[in-house]
Design a protein around this motif. Structure first.
Motif, PDB file in Angstrom:
ATOM      1  N   GLY A  20      30.356  53.450  23.892  1.00 26.37           N
ATOM      2  CA  GLY A  20      29.875  54.256  25.012  1.00 26.37           C
ATOM      3  C   GLY A  20      29.439  53.456  26.228  1.00 26.37           C
ATOM      4  O   GLY A  20      29.139  54.023  27.283  1.00 26.37           O
ATOM      5  N   THR A  21      29.407  52.131  26.121  1.00 23.96           N
ATOM      6  CA  THR A  21      28.960  51.333  27.267  1.00 23.96           C
ATOM      7  C   THR A  21      30.038  51.194  28.345  1.00 23.96           C
ATOM      8  O   THR A  21      29.755  50.722  29.449  1.00 23.96           O
ATOM      9  CB  THR A  21      28.498  49.920  26.826  1.00 23.96           C
ATOM     10  OG1 THR A  21      29.511  49.346  25.997  1.00 23.96           O
ATOM     11  CG2 THR A  21      27.185  49.994  26.058  1.00 23.96           C
ATOM     12  N   GLY A  22      31.273  51.593  28.029  1.00 23.93           N
ATOM     13  CA  GLY A  22      32.310  51.584  29.066  1.00 23.93           C
ATOM     14  C   GLY A  22      33.383  50.526  28.890  1.00 23.93           C
ATOM     15  O   GLY A  22      34.107  50.210  29.843  1.00 23.93           O
ATOM     16  N   LYS A  23      33.529  50.015  27.677  1.00 20.08           N
ATOM     17  CA  LYS A  23      34.519  48.954  27.421  1.00 20.08           C
ATOM     18  C   LYS A  23      35.934  49.383  27.781  1.00 20.08           C
ATOM     19  O   LYS A  23      36.672  48.663  28.451  1.00 20.08           O
ATOM     20  CB  LYS A  23      34.503  48.539  25.936  1.00 20.08           C
ATOM     21  CG  LYS A  23      33.186  47.992  25.447  1.00 20.08           C
ATOM     22  CD  LYS A  23      33.256  47.617  23.982  1.00 20.08           C
ATOM     23  CE  LYS A  23      33.466  48.807  23.063  1.00 20.08           C
ATOM     24  NZ  LYS A  23      32.353  49.771  23.060  1.00 20.08           N
ATOM     25  N   THR A  24      36.326  50.564  27.292  1.00 20.59           N
ATOM     26  CA  THR A  24      37.711  50.996  27.491  1.00 20.59           C
ATOM     27  C   THR A  24      37.978  51.331  28.949  1.00 20.59           C
ATOM     28  O   THR A  24      39.038  50.994  29.488  1.00 20.59           O
ATOM     29  CB  THR A  24      38.037  52.178  26.550  1.00 20.59           C
ATOM     30  OG1 THR A  24      37.812  51.748  25.202  1.00 20.59           O
ATOM     31  CG2 THR A  24      39.477  52.645  26.702  1.00 20.59           C
ATOM     32  N   THR A  25      37.002  51.960  29.590  1.00 28.30           N
ATOM     33  CA  THR A  25      37.160  52.298  31.007  1.00 28.30           C
ATOM     34  C   THR A  25      37.313  51.023  31.835  1.00 28.30           C
ATOM     35  O   THR A  25      38.235  50.906  32.656  1.00 28.30           O
ATOM     36  CB  THR A  25      35.937  53.104  31.499  1.00 28.30           C
ATOM     37  OG1 THR A  25      35.666  54.157  30.562  1.00 28.30           O
ATOM     38  CG2 THR A  25      36.172  53.690  32.866  1.00 28.30           C
ATOM     39  N   LEU A  26      36.425  50.051  31.614  1.00 31.89           N
ATOM     40  CA  LEU A  26      36.494  48.793  32.366  1.00 31.89           C
ATOM     41  C   LEU A  26      37.775  48.026  32.035  1.00 31.89           C
ATOM     42  O   LEU A  26      38.462  47.546  32.949  1.00 31.89           O
ATOM     43  CB  LEU A  26      35.264  47.919  32.048  1.00 31.89           C
ATOM     44  CG  LEU A  26      35.298  46.522  32.669  1.00 31.89           C
ATOM     45  CD1 LEU A  26      35.059  46.584  34.173  1.00 31.89           C
ATOM     46  CD2 LEU A  26      34.276  45.588  32.019  1.00 31.89           C
ATOM     47  N   ILE A 156      29.132  54.069  38.252  1.00 30.44           N
ATOM     48  CA  ILE A 156      30.470  53.742  38.772  1.00 30.44           C
ATOM     49  C   ILE A 156      30.402  52.482  39.652  1.00 30.44           C
ATOM     50  O   ILE A 156      31.314  51.660  39.638  1.00 30.44           O
ATOM     51  CB  ILE A 156      31.032  54.938  39.584  1.00 30.44           C
ATOM     52  CG1 ILE A 156      31.181  56.169  38.683  1.00 30.44           C
ATOM     53  CG2 ILE A 156      32.357  54.600  40.250  1.00 30.44           C
ATOM     54  CD1 ILE A 156      32.106  55.985  37.498  1.00 30.44           C
ATOM     55  N   GLU A 157      29.279  52.343  40.389  1.00 31.61           N
ATOM     56  CA  GLU A 157      29.105  51.141  41.233  1.00 31.61           C
ATOM     57  C   GLU A 157      29.048  49.886  40.362  1.00 31.61           C
ATOM     58  O   GLU A 157      29.628  48.853  40.720  1.00 31.61           O
ATOM     59  CB  GLU A 157      27.817  51.235  42.076  1.00 31.61           C
ATOM     60  CG  GLU A 157      27.832  52.274  43.189  1.00 31.61           C
ATOM     61  CD  GLU A 157      27.777  53.719  42.685  1.00 31.61           C
ATOM     62  OE1 GLU A 157      27.039  53.982  41.695  1.00 31.61           O
ATOM     63  OE2 GLU A 157      28.474  54.575  43.253  1.00 31.61           O
ATOM     64  N   ASP A 158      28.353  49.997  39.230  1.00 27.57           N
ATOM     65  CA  ASP A 158      28.304  48.851  38.298  1.00 27.57           C
ATOM     66  C   ASP A 158      29.725  48.492  37.863  1.00 27.57           C
ATOM     67  O   ASP A 158      30.110  47.321  37.834  1.00 27.57           O
ATOM     68  CB  ASP A 158      27.495  49.191  37.042  1.00 27.57           C
ATOM     69  CG  ASP A 158      26.008  49.353  37.325  1.00 27.57           C
ATOM     70  OD1 ASP A 158      25.522  48.791  38.320  1.00 27.57           O
ATOM     71  OD2 ASP A 158      25.333  50.051  36.531  1.00 27.57           O
ATOM     72  N   ILE A 163      34.390  44.860  37.871  1.00 28.24           N
ATOM     73  CA  ILE A 163      35.830  44.598  38.047  1.00 28.24           C
ATOM     74  C   ILE A 163      36.028  43.471  39.064  1.00 28.24           C
ATOM     75  O   ILE A 163      36.815  42.545  38.843  1.00 28.24           O
ATOM     76  CB  ILE A 163      36.590  45.879  38.464  1.00 28.24           C
ATOM     77  CG1 ILE A 163      36.580  46.875  37.301  1.00 28.24           C
ATOM     78  CG2 ILE A 163      38.024  45.558  38.894  1.00 28.24           C
ATOM     79  CD1 ILE A 163      37.074  48.256  37.659  1.00 28.24           C
ATOM     80  N   THR A 164      35.281  43.533  40.163  1.00 27.24           N
ATOM     81  CA  THR A 164      35.374  42.483  41.186  1.00 27.24           C
ATOM     82  C   THR A 164      34.964  41.129  40.608  1.00 27.24           C
ATOM     83  O   THR A 164      35.662  40.124  40.783  1.00 27.24           O
ATOM     84  CB  THR A 164      34.474  42.819  42.394  1.00 27.24           C
ATOM     85  OG1 THR A 164      34.805  44.129  42.838  1.00 27.24           O
ATOM     86  CG2 THR A 164      34.642  41.826  43.509  1.00 27.24           C
TER      87      THR A 164
END
Ligand code: ADP
Ligand code: MN
Length: 177
Positions: A20-26, A156-158, A163-164
């Protein structure tokens, strides 16, 4: 740069953290942006049957670590991979040039996981895992400290900033050879 990464022309990145921390999205966004391969270990385990059955209590597949590592060895040697998994202690240390541990605020994580339909036990297990920084500790025990980076993943900002940061890191990476 660390020896052992010498043969790769492009680095390998491990993206880990509590579910749920966002691994797949990132990982998906980063892979697209830098043209790396995204390897979602959970999906791979399901697709290629790299497990020893279903764990009813934990409500997930019992991953077979040897089968997973054998399956990935050749592709990891090539470099250019983003590996996405909620654990990190069973991969060979030499595979990764950077280990990213995503971290999310407890209440934000709770909401994400209840949206996902997790039951009470699974919810509290995972939120507790996040509170006690279990994955960060696991990463620090499994990899040299200078390869491990914890990144906040609440908003989303995080995500955009992460990504940057990682895109910059990859463009500055040079193999040791
Ligand atoms: P994981 O792969 O670590 O289990 P996911 O990438 O599936 O996590 O993300 C879980 C949920 O949280 C998804 O609905 C996703 O859209 C959302 N999410 C992930 N990262 C962020 C973020 N940095 N900010 C806001 N929402 C996020
Ligand atoms: Mn995922």
């Amino acid at each position: 740069m660390v020896e052992g990464s010498s043969k790769r022309k492009r680095p390998n990145i491990l993206v880990t953290g509590t579910p749920g921390t966002g691994k797949t999205t990132l990982s998906t966004a980063l892979a697209e942006s830098i043209q790396f391969r995204h390897i979602n270990v959970g999906d791979l385990v399901k697709d290629k049957n790299l497990h020893d059955g279903w764990d009813d209590e934990l409500d997930c597949f019992i991953l077979n670590e040897d089968l997973v590592c054998d399956e990935l060895e050749d592709v990891m040697e090539e470099g250019g991979n983003i590996v996405d998994h909620h654990g990190c202690d069973f991969f060979p240390e030499r595979w990764f040039d950077c280990v990213v541990v995503l971290q999310t605020d407890n209440t934000v994580l709770y909401d994400r996981l209840s949206h996902r339909g997790y039951n009470e036990t699974k919810l509290s297990n995972n939120v507790e895992c996040e509170i006690f920084q279990v994955i960060l500790e696991e990463a620090k025990e499994s990899y040299p400290e200078d390869r491990v980076v914890a990144l906040k993943s609440d908003t989303i900002e995080d995500m955009s900033r992460n990504i940057t940061t990682l895109t910059d890191w990859v463009s500055n990476w040079h193999s040791a050879s």
